[in-house]
Design an enzyme around this catalytic site. Structure first.
Site, short mmCIF file in Angstrom:
data_model
loop_
_atom_site.label_atom_id
_atom_site.label_comp_id
_atom_site.label_asym_id
_atom_site.label_seq_id
_atom_site.Cartn_x
_atom_site.Cartn_y
_atom_site.Cartn_z
N TYR A 135 -45.39 23.16 22.58
CA TYR A 135 -45.03 21.79 22.96
C TYR A 135 -46.02 21.34 24.02
O TYR A 135 -45.91 21.70 25.19
CB TYR A 135 -43.59 21.70 23.46
CG TYR A 135 -43.20 20.31 23.88
CD1 TYR A 135 -43.46 19.22 23.06
CD2 TYR A 135 -42.57 20.07 25.10
CE1 TYR A 135 -43.12 17.93 23.44
CE2 TYR A 135 -42.22 18.79 25.49
CZ TYR A 135 -42.49 17.73 24.65
OH TYR A 135 -42.15 16.45 25.02
N ASP A 195 -45.78 20.41 18.37
CA ASP A 195 -46.00 19.03 18.76
C ASP A 195 -47.18 19.00 19.72
O ASP A 195 -47.05 19.36 20.89
CB ASP A 195 -44.74 18.49 19.42
CG ASP A 195 -44.88 17.05 19.89
OD1 ASP A 195 -45.98 16.47 19.71
OD2 ASP A 195 -43.92 16.51 20.44
N HIS A 298 -38.83 13.14 15.45
CA HIS A 298 -39.83 13.86 14.66
C HIS A 298 -39.20 14.28 13.33
O HIS A 298 -37.98 14.30 13.18
CB HIS A 298 -40.30 15.12 15.39
CG HIS A 298 -41.04 14.86 16.65
ND1 HIS A 298 -42.40 15.04 16.78
CD2 HIS A 298 -40.61 14.45 17.88
CE1 HIS A 298 -42.78 14.76 18.01
NE2 HIS A 298 -41.71 14.39 18.71
#
EC number: 3.1.11.2
Length: 307
Positions: A135, A195, A298
């Site tokens: 992340y 991500d 998402h």
């Protein structure tokens, strides 16, 4: 066949209520990387991960971040940057703490992020493959691009969030090189997913002309992806499968008509070593059929590897 997914769940407790466990059962993935789990270990919903082994770095920021990897079998090894990784077998309330590796080996730019639950890495037990879940910080705008804060965006910070993200990118590039080479020395392929909070090219964002000065699509951020990706190092697997398409997008704002109009960003990736990337047979985004059916802002990115 090895089915692998990455999914920024934007809070596992909220996502479970929107159908996460049903999706997990239906997709029948072998490995699932999760980001923004945002849940202390004692508060993880019962049965949310089904029959998967859980490896989880929750971080120490209450209600924020947290990365996990779900696997069919218990991994051979689990590595995190911070206070160790929590490892749990299916249906087991016992949680084992795996200590992280030597922090001296971590790029110095990354040491400020070690308690934030941003990176987790496992060696699969049943395949010669190392898998990582990332992340990456969202960042912000450089000082010269910041407005006065009256337009509803984040308040001006003198470019602090931007500089913090750029430091992360500098250190993480070195970390990726080391992780990839370590895996190769052990006879393993390497796959980092998650991500990345950067859309790479004009094909990866619907309104690219209107976002040329937006965080996540800045020239220097996109140039960083140019540097870490190459036919000899790491390959963008979904883009290899869909070379000339716009998207498939993986993030849409909750606000307005972004999802309905498919005005999205592709910021969730599978980056694989070249040999593994060539074994990808199909892949894309599990985009919900309707706005109401969305599990998160998402969508999962799922790839099948003939591995």
């Amino acid at each position: 066949m090895l089915r692998v997914a990455t999914f920024n769940v934007n809070g596992i407790r909220a996502t479970q209520k929107r159908g996460f466990t049903d999706w997990l059962d239906e997709r029948d993935c072998d490995v699932v990387a999760l980001q923004e789990v945002r849940c202390p270990v004692p508060m993880l919903p019962d049965g949310v991960f089904g029959q998967y082994h859980l490896s989880y770095d929750a971080g120490q920021l209450a209600g924020r971040n947290g990365v996990a990897i779900l696997t069919r079998e218990q991994p051979l090894d689990v590595r995190s940057w911070g206070a160790g990784a929590l490892v749990r077998a299916p249906g087991d309330a016992h949680v084992e703490l795996r200590e992280e590796g030597e922090l001296d080996a971590l790029a110095r730019e990354l040491k400020a992020f070690t308690t934030e639950g941003r990176y987790l890495e496992v060696d699969l037990a049943d395949k010669p493959l190392t898998v990582a879940s990332l992340y990456l910080p969202k960042g912000g705008l450089p000082a010269e691009l910041q407005a006065d804060g009256k337009n509803g965006r984040d308040k001006p910070d003198g470019g602090a969030k931007y500089q913090r993200k750029m430091r992360f990118l500098k250190g993480f590039a070195r970390h990726l090189t080391k992780a990839r080479r370590t895996a190769a020395a052990q006879g393993r392929e390497f796959l980092v997913m998650g991500d990345f909070n950067i859309a790479h090219t004009e094909h990866d964002i619907k309104n690219w002309k209107g976002n040329l000065k937006s965080e996540g699509f800045l020239p220097e951020e996109r140039a960083w992806l140019d540097e870490i990706l190459s036919p000899r190092t790491l390959v963008d697997v979904v883009r290899r499968l869909h070379p000339d398409e716009d998207g498939p997008y993986s993030w849409w704002s909750w606000m307005g008509q972004a999802f309905v109009k498919d005005s999205g960003w592709r910021i969730d990736y599978h980056f694989a070593t070249p040999k593994l990337a060539k074994l990808a047979t199909s892949g894309g985004t599990d985009r919900a059929e309707t706005y109401e059916a969305r599990m998160s802002d998402h969508a999962p990115v799922v790839v099948d590897y003939d591995f």
